[in-house]
Design a protein around this motif. Sequence first.
Motif, PDB file in Angstrom:
ATOM      1  N   ALA A 157      40.367  14.656  59.484  1.00  0.00           N
ATOM      2  CA  ALA A 157      39.986  13.264  59.909  1.00  0.00           C
ATOM      3  C   ALA A 157      38.686  13.329  61.010  1.00  0.00           C
ATOM      4  N   ARG A 158      38.990  14.414  61.895  1.00  0.00           N
ATOM      5  CA  ARG A 158      37.998  14.612  63.159  1.00  0.00           C
ATOM      6  C   ARG A 158      36.718  14.984  62.691  1.00  0.00           C
ATOM      7  N   LEU A 159      36.925  15.723  61.658  1.00  0.00           N
ATOM      8  CA  LEU A 159      35.301  16.191  61.151  1.00  0.00           C
ATOM      9  C   LEU A 159      34.916  15.209  60.446  1.00  0.00           C
ATOM     10  N   PHE A 160      35.571  14.310  59.558  1.00  0.00           N
ATOM     11  CA  PHE A 160      34.938  13.099  59.014  1.00  0.00           C
ATOM     12  C   PHE A 160      34.278  12.163  59.755  1.00  0.00           C
ATOM     13  N   SER A 161      35.081  11.967  61.119  1.00  0.00           N
ATOM     14  CA  SER A 161      34.661  10.993  62.202  1.00  0.00           C
ATOM     15  C   SER A 161      33.378  11.403  62.757  1.00  0.00           C
ATOM     16  N   ILE A 162      33.128  13.107  63.066  1.00  0.00           N
ATOM     17  CA  ILE A 162      31.977  13.306  63.854  1.00  0.00           C
ATOM     18  C   ILE A 162      31.053  13.296  62.738  1.00  0.00           C
ATOM     19  N   TYR A 163      31.143  14.096  61.512  1.00  0.00           N
ATOM     20  CA  TYR A 163      30.019  14.246  60.627  1.00  0.00           C
ATOM     21  C   TYR A 163      29.370  12.967  60.115  1.00  0.00           C
ATOM     22  N   TYR A 164      30.372  12.247  59.419  1.00  0.00           N
ATOM     23  CA  TYR A 164      29.832  11.014  58.749  1.00  0.00           C
ATOM     24  C   TYR A 164      29.710   9.714  59.687  1.00  0.00           C
ATOM     25  N   GLY A 165      30.485  10.180  60.847  1.00  0.00           N
ATOM     26  CA  GLY A 165      30.127   8.997  61.984  1.00  0.00           C
ATOM     27  C   GLY A 165      28.896   8.762  62.599  1.00  0.00           C
ATOM     28  N   PHE A 166      28.336  10.196  62.783  1.00  0.00           N
ATOM     29  CA  PHE A 166      27.145  10.535  63.728  1.00  0.00           C
ATOM     30  C   PHE A 166      25.884  11.319  63.319  1.00  0.00           C
ATOM     31  N   VAL A 167      26.278  12.046  62.232  1.00  0.00           N
ATOM     32  CA  VAL A 167      25.196  12.984  61.619  1.00  0.00           C
ATOM     33  C   VAL A 167      24.618  12.621  60.321  1.00  0.00           C
ATOM     34  N   ALA A 168      25.757  12.120  59.303  1.00  0.00           N
ATOM     35  CA  ALA A 168      25.330  12.079  57.601  1.00  0.00           C
ATOM     36  C   ALA A 168      24.158  11.020  57.630  1.00  0.00           C
ATOM     37  N   LEU A 169      24.308   9.891  58.335  1.00  0.00           N
ATOM     38  CA  LEU A 169      22.987   8.912  57.867  1.00  0.00           C
ATOM     39  C   LEU A 169      21.868   9.221  58.135  1.00  0.00           C
TER      40      LEU A 169
END
Length: 293
Positions: A1-13
């Motif tokens: 979940a932490r990886l999801f929050s970091i990558y998709y929350g701040f990088v993926a867009l």
Amino acid sequence: ARLFSIYYGFVALYSEQAQSVVDNLCKGFECGIATGDTSAGSVCAIMHVRTSLIAGMNLHTILERIDYYLDIMFKHGNQSAKTHLLLYRDTISILMGKECRNSSQVQDDTTKFLAEALYYHKAMRAYWSGHSERSHYFVEKLFQGINNSGGRHQRRFFLLYYGLNSFKVMKQTSSQKLKAVPRDVLKALKVAACYSEGNFRSKVHLLEAEIFSREGSNEEARASYDASIEYARSSKFVHEQGLACELAGLHCRKVGDNMSAWSFFNQAKQCYCEWGSQMKVQNITHQLEQIGV
């Protein structure tokens, strides 16, 4: 979940299509709750709502999801997540044309991160409600505190509105600093579009169209409006498609092409209806009545 929050929350867009990011943030929330990592799960919940708004998801659907998240955050006693979600709830309620409960009162002297979130929401609400000077005021406050916090991410996805709004504010002032805003914003959006065509190209074309319109380059403006509408449609950014149609309609009305203006306004009305913004539907209906075609 932490990886999801970091990558998709701040990088993926910056590299992946917004709708895909929305789906993965939802998965991240479910993963966090299932594994007991409610901290990462709550970040995913907030980012899911924010990215859903960026992606032009249906406002009613987002509102329902917020209420679902709020119920879970209440059970886990996560006050910070509740505050952010309530801010989004009020913003979306305003966009929908519903009465705002003012349930997300946050003072300007609270923690820096919450204060910047408040500026972001006030700027967003003011922009879509047509209060250009108020929106500009809160964007300036948001950008002033950007260097030492996570606000840079908020800035990137408010740049389009900042650039568009500057044209309205310029009618009230002759500030040289303000005159530089549209092209500075355009430069930043073009860089972003190099990494994520789907998420930023429609924004580039729309701001270019407004610059051309202001300069009196009518043919170039019309071509850029058309390109923005098409890119927004292909990216499923229905709110930006509606905005591009609305601004194209205003441009056509300015140059005396009322038939095209009526067509663009009608398209904008359909887009805003699909988005779920009754506030914007009413605004466009008024524009159509003024043309009277």
